[in-house]
Design an enzyme around this catalytic site. Structure first.
Site, PDB file in Angstrom:
ATOM      1  N   ASN A  22      -3.909 -25.240  89.144  1.00 12.39           N
ATOM      2  CA  ASN A  22      -3.727 -24.601  87.993  1.00 12.39           C
ATOM      3  C   ASN A  22      -2.939 -23.309  87.854  1.00 12.39           C
ATOM      4  O   ASN A  22      -2.558 -22.928  86.555  1.00 12.39           O
ATOM      5  CB  ASN A  22      -5.363 -24.347  87.472  1.00 12.39           C
ATOM      6  N   ASP A  63     -13.490 -30.166  81.722  1.00 12.35           N
ATOM      7  CA  ASP A  63     -11.975 -30.464  81.323  1.00 12.35           C
ATOM      8  C   ASP A  63     -12.174 -30.719  79.724  1.00 12.35           C
ATOM      9  O   ASP A  63     -13.072 -31.172  79.405  1.00 12.35           O
ATOM     10  CB  ASP A  63     -11.540 -31.807  81.942  1.00 12.35           C
TER      11      ASP A  63
HETATM   12  C1  IPE Z   1      -9.414 -30.202  86.726  1.00  8.08           C
HETATM   13  O1  IPE Z   1      -8.819 -30.094  85.335  1.00  8.08           O
HETATM   14  C2  IPE Z   1      -9.483 -28.596  86.905  1.00  8.08           C
HETATM   15  C3  IPE Z   1     -10.441 -27.871  86.201  1.00  8.08           C
HETATM   16  C4  IPE Z   1     -11.327 -28.353  85.279  1.00  8.08           C
HETATM   17  C5  IPE Z   1     -10.710 -26.772  86.697  1.00  8.08           C
HETATM   18  P1  IPE Z   1      -7.213 -30.351  84.925  1.00  8.08           P
HETATM   19  O2  IPE Z   1      -7.131 -30.392  83.552  1.00  8.08           O
HETATM   20  O3  IPE Z   1      -6.561 -29.319  85.713  1.00  8.08           O
HETATM   21  O4  IPE Z   1      -6.906 -31.641  85.930  1.00  8.08           O
HETATM   22  P2  IPE Z   1      -5.837 -32.751  85.814  1.00  8.08           P
HETATM   23  O5  IPE Z   1      -4.399 -32.144  85.570  1.00  8.08           O
HETATM   24  O6  IPE Z   1      -5.895 -33.437  84.242  1.00  8.08           O
HETATM   25  O7  IPE Z   1      -5.852 -33.926  86.540  1.00  8.08           O
HETATM   26  C1  IPE Z   2     -10.256 -27.195  81.874  1.00 11.47           C
HETATM   27  O1  IPE Z   2      -9.593 -27.721  80.490  1.00 11.47           O
HETATM   28  C2  IPE Z   2     -10.061 -25.842  81.998  1.00 11.47           C
HETATM   29  C3  IPE Z   2      -9.257 -25.785  83.292  1.00 11.47           C
HETATM   30  C4  IPE Z   2      -8.550 -26.510  83.807  1.00 11.47           C
HETATM   31  C5  IPE Z   2      -9.245 -24.257  83.571  1.00 11.47           C
HETATM   32  P1  IPE Z   2      -8.062 -27.854  80.361  1.00 11.47           P
HETATM   33  O2  IPE Z   2      -7.392 -26.660  80.084  1.00 11.47           O
HETATM   34  O3  IPE Z   2      -7.340 -28.689  81.411  1.00 11.47           O
HETATM   35  O4  IPE Z   2      -8.005 -28.686  78.987  1.00 11.47           O
HETATM   36  P2  IPE Z   2      -7.202 -29.894  78.692  1.00 11.47           P
HETATM   37  O5  IPE Z   2      -7.308 -31.091  79.637  1.00 11.47           O
HETATM   38  O6  IPE Z   2      -5.635 -29.391  78.445  1.00 11.47           O
HETATM   39  O7  IPE Z   2      -7.530 -30.403  77.029  1.00 11.47           O
HETATM   40 MG    MG Z   3      -7.250 -30.592  81.679  1.00 10.33          MG
END
Ligand code: IPE
Ligand code: IPE
Ligand code: MG
Length: 255
Positions: free
Chosen positions: A68, A20
């Site tokens: 997602n 993340d």
């Molecule tokens: C979790 O991250 C999913 C992945 C890393 C693929 P998210 O960024 O989607 O999770 P939330 O929304 O902060 O819980």
């Molecule tokens: C994790 O990084 C990757 C996926 C969920 C695919 P994020 O895209 O959630 O990054 P933040 O949390 O918005 O910084």
């Molecule tokens: Mg995230």
């Protein structure tokens, strides 16, 4: 020469990572989110190599959650393209290193080109002649822990209804055998980068006794030394599985 980290001697068998922080990494630099994901792919490369080198047998990466799909279409498309690029670029090296790729979640929900590229990656990294891979890399794609449990329960309900299975025969083994994680052992170490301290529907059943490790480091910045630090922390934890500390010590002496 620096002394090897303790973790190098006793690595967790199964490491799972919630990668993340890509979006925030990009925003901090005035870049679009997709560029954060692209840089995150470099961290994936490095972490996969390091895990294999230190002897981790199972590495599971949360690449795309069910939730997602609700992100802006352009971002979802960028992630799907990135998966194609990753699958094409990494296949040869993963194969050379004896790393077998598999998928948890629902590959059928991905766009056709992405699904094909990932399927090709899985097929081309499959060890020949039934050999054991050095490491299994599981990619969680269109994955949700609750969905996986629910799908398994449905499959079991169908068997019960057909008279193939009695309700009293159902146990955890039956449930787990229906899940997309059926080949995975329980998670030993669950890492989440990016500063949040939550599971976001990742490996709910499989992480029941996992050691949790949260770090504020954003995924695109997460490199080898960060991972080694996580493994080092793991090596210093005492896992008790419900026993007392004394019982655990005694088991160690007896072993
Ligand atoms: C979790 O991250 C999913 C992945 C890393 C693929 P998210 O960024 O989607 O999770 P939330 O929304 O902060 O819980
Ligand atoms: C994790 O990084 C990757 C996926 C969920 C695919 P994020 O895209 O959630 O990054 P933040 O949390 O918005 O910084
Ligand atoms: Mg995230």
């Amino acid at each position: 020469m620096s002394a090897p980290l303790p973790s190098a001697k006793s690595p967790p068998s199964h490491v799972a990572i919630i990668m993340d922080g890509n979006g925030r990494w990009a925003r901090e630099r005035g870049l679009v989110r997709a560029e954060g994901h692209a840089e995150g792919a470099r961290s994936v490369r490095e972490v996969v190599r390091t895990c294999r080198e230190v002897g981790v047998r199972w590495l599971t990466l949360y690449a795309f959650s069910l939730a997602n799909w609700q992100r802006p279409q352009a971002e979802v498309e960028a992630l799907m393209r990135l998966l194609i690029r990753f699958s094409e670029r990494e296949a040869v090296e993963l194969k050379e290193r004896g790393i077998a790729v598999q998928v948890i979640g629902d590959l059928d929900e991905l766009p056709t080109a992405t699904r094909r590229a990932v399927e090709h990656l899985v097929a081309s990294t499959r060890p020949e002649g039934g050999a054991e891979p050095t490491m299994t890399l599981s990619l969680a794609l269109s994955y949700g822990g609750r969905r996986d449990i629910l799908d398994a329960m449905r499959a079991l309900a169908v068997r019960v209804k057909a008279g193939q299975l009695l309700p009293e025969e159902l146990d955890e083994r039956w449930l787990r055998a229906q899940m997309s994680t059926r080949e995975l052992p329980d998670v030993d170490l669950l890492v989440r980068t990016g500063g949040e301290q939550r599971l976001s529907d990742f490996l709910l059943l499989e992480s029941a006794y996992a050691e949790l490790y949260f770090t504020p480091v954003l995924w695109p910045d997460f490199r080898e030394h960060h991972l080694l630090e996580a493994l080092d922390t793991f090596a210093r934890r005492e896992r008790r599985f419900g026993l007392t500390g004394d019982q655990v010590q005694q088991t160690r002496v007896d072993a």
